[in-house]
Enzyme design. Structure first.
Site, PDB file in Angstrom:
ATOM      1  CD  GLU A 314       7.267  -0.102   4.131  1.00 44.18           C
ATOM      2  OE1 GLU A 314       7.002  -1.194   4.657  1.00 44.18           O
ATOM      3  OE2 GLU A 314       6.402   0.724   3.793  1.00 44.18           O
ATOM      4  CE  LYS A 407      21.984  19.915 -11.751  1.00 41.55           C
ATOM      5  NZ  LYS A 407      22.946  18.863 -12.162  1.00 41.55           N
TER       6      LYS A 407
END
Length: 642
Positions: A314, A407
């Protein structure tokens, strides 16, 4: 409403208006106005003093800041005087019922008034910048590197300051044609190769690098010369931040590691990007993250119809929504709190807003953290991506761009394996969808949340030591704006089902990064701040790769973006395997979960191994941090209690 100062300027202009008409009559009649023309003079004077001031006020003549008068202001004066003179001529002819009037009077009056008004503004600026500013030299003796547009803007801005902390002594530029020349009265003292000698001869205290487009090699050379000369050095923002041509002294900043590791500025095909973003409804997941928020900033510049900011956190969502609203007041922005793992919520969001372009940046990205929480990594990175991709497919979004990572190539970490699994699913789905799915793969981003740069800076601020996992470890790096811009460009290039790889430049040793940050802090590595090597963490590799074995690479229309040869992947077997993996992740059956991930991503080589029915045993890279049987559920629970 006119202020006191502007009223004075207005009254002064009235005097100049009267004077120009008087001189026009005197010049026309050889400084002896005939008695028969006296009435014409007074009639013209009355008309001029009524018409021209009203025109000047109506066109906003006195809303300009004449302290900073420029060529553009001279053009405005030209337009205003010309319009006022034409109206005046018509008014005089009308009042005299179009009887003959010497036309040369109007031409002379127009020329003289323009000259007087332009000269008055120029003289005031010369007085302000040369006399008042020239008599104060209390600032530190400063050298500007770069006598180009940015250097010119900076020099003018500094000289406008009443109490500037910089006394500009000279400029340095590598253009041989500029040597010995002057920019706004300040001499160009020579090229950057002579910087140390120039600093010494001119007793320089500060150096400001005003070359926003300079490459890493140039910046590093200047910084090294400044270090050896023992002077402070600062720089300007990047060329992207100066795109509007404005510059303030407050924008001068310390040289950051991003300036030394940066590469040539990204040149975007803005027309191509504008075609697929302009006027479109765009949804960004992970919109408050490092990459997601920068993607939102970049998108906003292309005037989409609406941006939907989808984020589960939020407070960061509030921050980016507030920033975008302030910077782009005409843009429709919809902040939406939602978790990509919540399939029903994601489907409802797509149904309500019908986004045409989707950027999927939401992901868990911290490698060691995901080793502790493999089930959550799978649920978020794999099934969160699946939910967003499925929604884009169902509601027929035109473009879907997923952010991936180096990755994901031959992964040794859970995080890397989850990103590779997401790549596989998106590629498989794209073969059956009308949506154009594109995956963008790149390496580490400087300054992103949780990256090594903030960590190193925090450690330096505390007096050290700076911790590096291994002296040999290398990584690819790019800045956040560069990554976001190339993601937007990649979205316009992709034709669907392919993986695009960004040019990451040359890999950088992480220990070199740490040493450079210590030096930029004005300290000496290993003396003022020590560097400690702690060993590789679980899931980490000494170096990252951008390509899998067998992945061909081809150029695109943008030199910094390459495309991998498309691979056809059957969707049904992938869905079936994902259903099994989802069940194990939901039940937190970690051993079965990892077995399923290895089957889905065959190149996955985790830092633990399976031996028959025995629990997975962790290769003990950091015995002080990790239990020897991390993959066994009971051991994880006991570890969390410690």
């Amino acid at each position: 409403m006119l202020t006191k100062r502007r009223i004075l300027v207005f009254l002064f202009d009235l005097v100049l208006t009267s004077l120009s008409l008087c001189l026009a009559f005197l010049l026309r009649f050889d400084f002896s106005i005939p008695q028969t023309e006296i009435n014409l003079f007074w009639e013209c004077l009355v008309v001029v003093l009524v018409v021209k001031p009203l025109v000047f006020i109506a066109i906003g003549f006195y809303q300009n800041l004449w302290n900073y008068a420029s060529v553009q202001d001279a053009i405005e004066i030209f337009k205003g005087v010309s319009f006022a003179s034409i109206l005046t001529a018509f008014a005089v002819l009308f009042l005299r019922q179009f009887t003959p009037v010497p036309r040369s009077i109007f031409l002379l009056d127009w020329f003289l008034l323009f000259a007087f008004l332009a000269a008055s503004r120029l003289i005031w600026r010369i007085y302000r910048e040369s006399y008042r500013i020239g008599h104060r030299c209390e600032g530190s003796r400063t050298l500007i590197i770069g006598a180009g547009e940015a250097g010119s803007l900076l020099l003018k801005e500094i000289r406008r300051q009443m109490h500037s902390s910089y006394n500009i002594v000279g400029l340095v530029d590598d253009d041989p044609e500029k040597k010995g020349m002057k920019l706004h009265g300040v001499p160009v003292l020579g090229p950057t190769k002579n910087l140390k000698a120039i600093i010494r001869l001119n007793e320089i205290e500060d150096v400001i690098i005003a070359i926003p487009s300079a490459d890493r090699k140039t910046i590093r050379a200047v910084v090294d010369s400044c270090r050896h000369a023992k002077v402070t050095f600062k720089t300007l923002p990047s060329i992207g931040e100066l795109i509007d041509g404005t510059l303030t002294v407050s924008q001068i900043k310390n040289v950051e590691i991003e300036d030394l590791l940066g590469r040539d500025p990204v040149v975007l095909d803005r027309e191509m990007i504008g075609r697929y973003l302009g006027g479109k409804r765009v949804l960004v997941t992970g919109a408050a993250g490092s990459i997601g928020s920068e993607i939102c900033r970049q998108i906003a510049q292309f005037r989409p119809e609406k941006i939907i900011l989808l984020e589960q956190a939020e407070t960061p969502l509030y921050a980016i929504e507030k920033e975008l609203t302030a910077r782009f007041p005409d843009l429709r922005i919809m902040p939406m709190i939602a978790d990509v793992r919540d399939r029903e919520k994601i489907m409802a969001a797509f149904e309500e807003f019908a986004p045409e372009v989707v950027f999927h940046a939401a992901a868990y990205k911290h490698v060691p953290m995901m080793e502790y929480n493999p089930a959550q990594a799978v649920l978020n990175n794999v099934f969160g991506s699946k939910n967003v991709a499925d929604a884009a497919h169902r509601f027929k979004a035109k473009n879907f761009v997923m952010i991936s990572t180096d990755k994901a190539v031959n992964p040794t970490s859970v995080m890397g394996a989850t990103k590779r699994a997401a790549e596989i699913y998106v590629q498989a789905l794209s073969l059956t969808s009308s949506t154009k799915f594109t995956t963008v793969r790149f390496g580490n981003v400087l300054g992103s949340n949780g990256s090594v740069i903030p960590l190193f800076k925090e450690q330096i601020a505390k007096g050290g030591p700076v911790t590096v996992t291994d002296k040999r470890i290398i990584r690819y790096f790019m800045t956040i704006p560069e990554a976001a811009q190339l993601v937007l460009q990649a979205g316009s290039i992709g034709s669907g089902s392919e993986i695009l790889v960004l040019d990451m430049g040359e890999p950088v040793r992480v220990v070199d990064l740490a040493e450079e940050l210590i030096r930029l802090s004005g300290l000496t590595p290993y003396e003022d701040i020590d560097i400690v090597f702690t060993g590789l963490r679980p899931g980490e590799k000494l170096f990252e790769e951008l390509l899998l074995d067998g992945e061909g690479i081809m150029p695109t229309t943008h030199h910094k973006i390459k495309v991998l040869a498309p691979v056809e992947i059957a969707l049904d077997p992938i869905i079936k395997k994902l259903e099994e993996i989802y069940a194990t992740a939901r039940s937190n059956d970690l051993a079965s979960l990892m077995e399923g991930m290895i089957q889905l991503v065959p190149e996955f080589r985790p830092t633990y191994s399976f031996q028959g029915d025995a629990p997975a045993t962790f290769q003990r890279v950091r015995p002080d941090l990790f239990a020897s049987t991390l993959m066994a559920k009971a051991k994880i629970l006991s570890l969390r209690k410690q």
